[in-house]
Design a protein around this motif. Structure first.
Motif, mmCIF file in Angstrom:
data_model
loop_
_atom_site.group_PDB
_atom_site.id
_atom_site.type_symbol
_atom_site.label_atom_id
_atom_site.label_comp_id
_atom_site.label_asym_id
_atom_site.label_seq_id
_atom_site.Cartn_x
_atom_site.Cartn_y
_atom_site.Cartn_z
ATOM 1 N N UNK A 29 0.832 -1.202 0.000
ATOM 2 C CA UNK A 29 0.000 0.000 0.000
ATOM 3 C C UNK A 29 0.866 1.251 0.000
ATOM 4 N N UNK A 30 2.067 1.142 0.555
ATOM 5 C CA UNK A 30 2.955 2.296 0.607
ATOM 6 C C UNK A 30 3.594 2.579 -0.750
ATOM 7 N N UNK A 31 3.333 1.735 -1.722
ATOM 8 C CA UNK A 31 3.789 2.029 -3.069
ATOM 9 C C UNK A 31 4.966 1.205 -3.558
ATOM 10 N N UNK A 32 5.329 0.176 -2.805
ATOM 11 C CA UNK A 32 6.435 -0.654 -3.283
ATOM 12 C C UNK A 32 6.000 -1.491 -4.473
ATOM 13 N N UNK A 33 6.895 -1.622 -5.406
ATOM 14 C CA UNK A 33 6.581 -2.328 -6.647
ATOM 15 C C UNK A 33 7.189 -3.720 -6.650
ATOM 16 N N UNK A 34 6.663 -4.548 -7.535
ATOM 17 C CA UNK A 34 7.305 -5.823 -7.841
ATOM 18 C C UNK A 34 7.831 -5.744 -9.273
ATOM 19 N N UNK A 35 9.127 -5.913 -9.394
ATOM 20 C CA UNK A 35 9.772 -5.885 -10.705
ATOM 21 C C UNK A 35 9.989 -7.314 -11.165
ATOM 22 N N UNK A 36 10.166 -7.496 -12.444
ATOM 23 C CA UNK A 36 10.392 -8.846 -12.953
ATOM 24 C C UNK A 36 11.696 -8.909 -13.732
ATOM 25 N N UNK A 37 12.472 -9.934 -13.433
ATOM 26 C CA UNK A 37 13.662 -10.228 -14.235
ATOM 27 C C UNK A 37 13.471 -11.614 -14.827
ATOM 28 N N UNK A 42 20.083 -17.923 -21.198
ATOM 29 C CA UNK A 42 21.213 -17.809 -20.275
ATOM 30 C C UNK A 42 21.582 -16.362 -19.994
ATOM 31 N N UNK A 43 20.560 -15.510 -19.943
ATOM 32 C CA UNK A 43 20.792 -14.101 -19.592
ATOM 33 C C UNK A 43 19.697 -13.637 -18.646
ATOM 34 N N UNK A 44 20.079 -12.719 -17.760
ATOM 35 C CA UNK A 44 19.099 -12.041 -16.920
ATOM 36 C C UNK A 44 18.599 -10.826 -17.702
ATOM 37 N N UNK A 45 17.281 -10.718 -17.840
ATOM 38 C CA UNK A 45 16.720 -9.626 -18.628
ATOM 39 C C UNK A 45 15.610 -8.913 -17.832
ATOM 40 N N UNK A 57 11.541 -8.186 -6.283
ATOM 41 C CA UNK A 57 11.976 -8.622 -7.607
ATOM 42 C C UNK A 57 11.576 -10.079 -7.787
ATOM 43 N N UNK A 58 10.835 -10.339 -8.845
ATOM 44 C CA UNK A 58 10.480 -11.716 -9.167
ATOM 45 C C UNK A 58 11.359 -12.199 -10.312
#
Ligand SMILES: [Cu+2]
Length: 114
Positions: A29-37, A42-45, A57-58
């Protein structure tokens, strides 16, 4: 990702109280986000992610090969992610987090939390 996938929710460096679902809801609720990688080819994107401390981070593995996202200094470790599996971490402190894959140490990425 579908609900059939094994989901992990990992928290690091938190007090027991902060791990309570009610607190997690308050953080959202405070505004934190979930980002996705995504882990693909064989790369992190993206390979470098900027975010705010307190965000999640997911990591999602789309490869046939198993991967991990493991912080150089032990701040987080998704553990083994097979194809289609994901794991979510929380970055509580600002800083630069460099991470790699335990199975393929040449795979590297960075999270910059401010
Ligand atoms: Cu890997």
């Amino acid at each position: 990702m579908t609900t059939q996938n094994r989901r992990q929710f990992l928290k690091f460096g938190l007090t027991a109280a902060a791990a309570l679902p009610l607190i997690a809801t308050a953080a959202k609720a405070a505004g934190h986000k979930t980002h996705q990688i995504e882990i693909s080819g064989h790369k992190f994107q993206p390979n470098a992610l900027k975010m705010e401390a307190g965000d999640k981070v997911m990591f999602v593995n789309l490869d046939g090969a198993p991967h991990t996202a493991t912080d150089d200094n032990g701040a987080f470790d998704t553990g083994r992610l097979n194809k289609g599996e994901d794991a979510t971490i929380v970055i509580e402190k600002a800083g630069t987090y460099s991470f790699f894959c335990k199975f393929h140490p040449g795979m590297r990425g960075q999270i910059i939390a401010s």
